[in-house]
Design an enzyme around this catalytic site. Sequence first.
Site, PDB file in Angstrom:
ATOM      1  N   GLY A 138       0.822  -1.208   0.000  1.00 11.56           N
ATOM      2  CA  GLY A 138       0.000   0.000   0.000  1.00 11.56           C
ATOM      3  C   GLY A 138       0.853   1.254   0.000  1.00 11.56           C
ATOM      4  O   GLY A 138       1.935   1.280   0.589  1.00 11.56           O
ATOM      5  N   GLN A 172       2.683  10.348   0.615  1.00  9.71           N
ATOM      6  CA  GLN A 172       4.020   9.771   0.810  1.00  9.71           C
ATOM      7  C   GLN A 172       4.974  10.123  -0.324  1.00  9.71           C
ATOM      8  O   GLN A 172       6.188  10.026  -0.159  1.00  9.71           O
ATOM      9  CB  GLN A 172       3.929   8.240   0.947  1.00  9.71           C
ATOM     10  N   CYS A 220       5.300   0.757   7.724  1.00 11.28           N
ATOM     11  CA  CYS A 220       5.055   1.872   6.816  1.00 11.28           C
ATOM     12  C   CYS A 220       6.356   2.237   6.105  1.00 11.28           C
ATOM     13  O   CYS A 220       7.395   2.351   6.750  1.00 11.28           O
ATOM     14  CB  CYS A 220       4.543   3.065   7.613  1.00 11.28           C
ATOM     15  N   LEU A 221       6.289   2.409   4.789  1.00 11.57           N
ATOM     16  CA  LEU A 221       7.492   2.795   4.032  1.00 11.57           C
ATOM     17  C   LEU A 221       8.018   4.152   4.483  1.00 11.57           C
ATOM     18  O   LEU A 221       9.194   4.461   4.287  1.00 11.57           O
ATOM     19  CB  LEU A 221       7.182   2.848   2.533  1.00 11.57           C
ATOM     20  N   HIS A 247      -4.895   2.253   6.999  1.00 14.20           N
ATOM     21  CA  HIS A 247      -3.557   2.809   7.242  1.00 14.20           C
ATOM     22  C   HIS A 247      -3.271   3.941   6.249  1.00 14.20           C
ATOM     23  O   HIS A 247      -2.815   5.022   6.641  1.00 14.20           O
ATOM     24  CB  HIS A 247      -2.513   1.688   7.105  1.00 14.20           C
ATOM     25  N   GLU A 248      -3.537   3.689   4.962  1.00 15.15           N
ATOM     26  CA  GLU A 248      -3.266   4.718   3.947  1.00 15.15           C
ATOM     27  C   GLU A 248      -4.166   5.939   4.166  1.00 15.15           C
ATOM     28  O   GLU A 248      -3.743   7.077   3.973  1.00 15.15           O
ATOM     29  CB  GLU A 248      -3.454   4.165   2.533  1.00 15.15           C
ATOM     30  N   HIS A 252      -2.865   8.471   6.512  1.00 15.99           N
ATOM     31  CA  HIS A 252      -1.915   9.428   5.924  1.00 15.99           C
ATOM     32  C   HIS A 252      -2.641  10.676   5.419  1.00 15.99           C
ATOM     33  O   HIS A 252      -2.073  11.774   5.446  1.00 15.99           O
ATOM     34  CB  HIS A 252      -1.168   8.788   4.745  1.00 15.99           C
TER      35      HIS A 252
HETATM   36 ZN    ZN Z   1       2.179   4.347   5.773  1.00 17.62          ZN
END
Ligand code: ZN
Length: 179
Positions: free
Chosen positions: A46, A51, A91-92, A133-134, A137
Site C-alpha cells: 500500500g 508519501q 510503513c514505508l 492505514h493509507e 496518511h
Molecule cells: Zn504508511
Amino acid sequence: MAVRPILEYPDTRLALRADPVSEFDGRIATIAEDLVETLHAHDSIGLCAPQIDERLQILVMDHSGNQSDPQVFINPVIRARSRYGLIEERCLSVPDLSTLVFRATAVHVRAFNVKGEAFERELNGMPAVCLQHEMDHFEGKLLADRINWLRRRRLNASLRRRAVAEQQSAENRAGVPLP
Ligand code: ZN
C-alpha cells in the site's frame, strides 16, 4: 510512469492533510501510475499520494503477491467497519518501526477510480487494514503518532544514528576525510 522518492518520518510534510481530488485529469492519472510503480519498486502492499509529496486523497494497493492486481482508490470513504482486531503494521515512511494497531478487519469502502467513476467494495483482512492505514496518511497521521513517548524516543534515536551513518558513508564515497 516513474518511481518517486518516498518522504520519511520526521519529514513535516507527512503531517499535512490531503485534499480530495476534484478534477480527474491527466495529472491525477499520472500520480496514480507513479504510485503503482513506486509501490511495486518497494515490493509493498500500500502507498498513498502524501508519501510521494502530493497532498491528494489517492491511494494504491496490491495484495496479489505478484504485482498483478494494483488497485487505485481516490477520495475513499469508509461506510461500514466490523471485526476489530490488533494488527501489526509497517510503513514505508517510517522504516524502522512496526507496531500493533487496533482496527476493523472488514470494511465497506466507496471511492473513485482514475476516470472519476464511483465504485464500492468490501475488503477483508489485510486489504481492509491497509486501506485504513493509507487513509490515516490523508489526515497526516503516522504509525509514529500511535506509539508511546518511550518508543518514539528510541525511534528518533535510531533515525539519528542512521542519518549520521549515511552521511559518513556519503562523505567516504566523496573522499572527504572524516574529522
Ligand atoms: Zn504508511
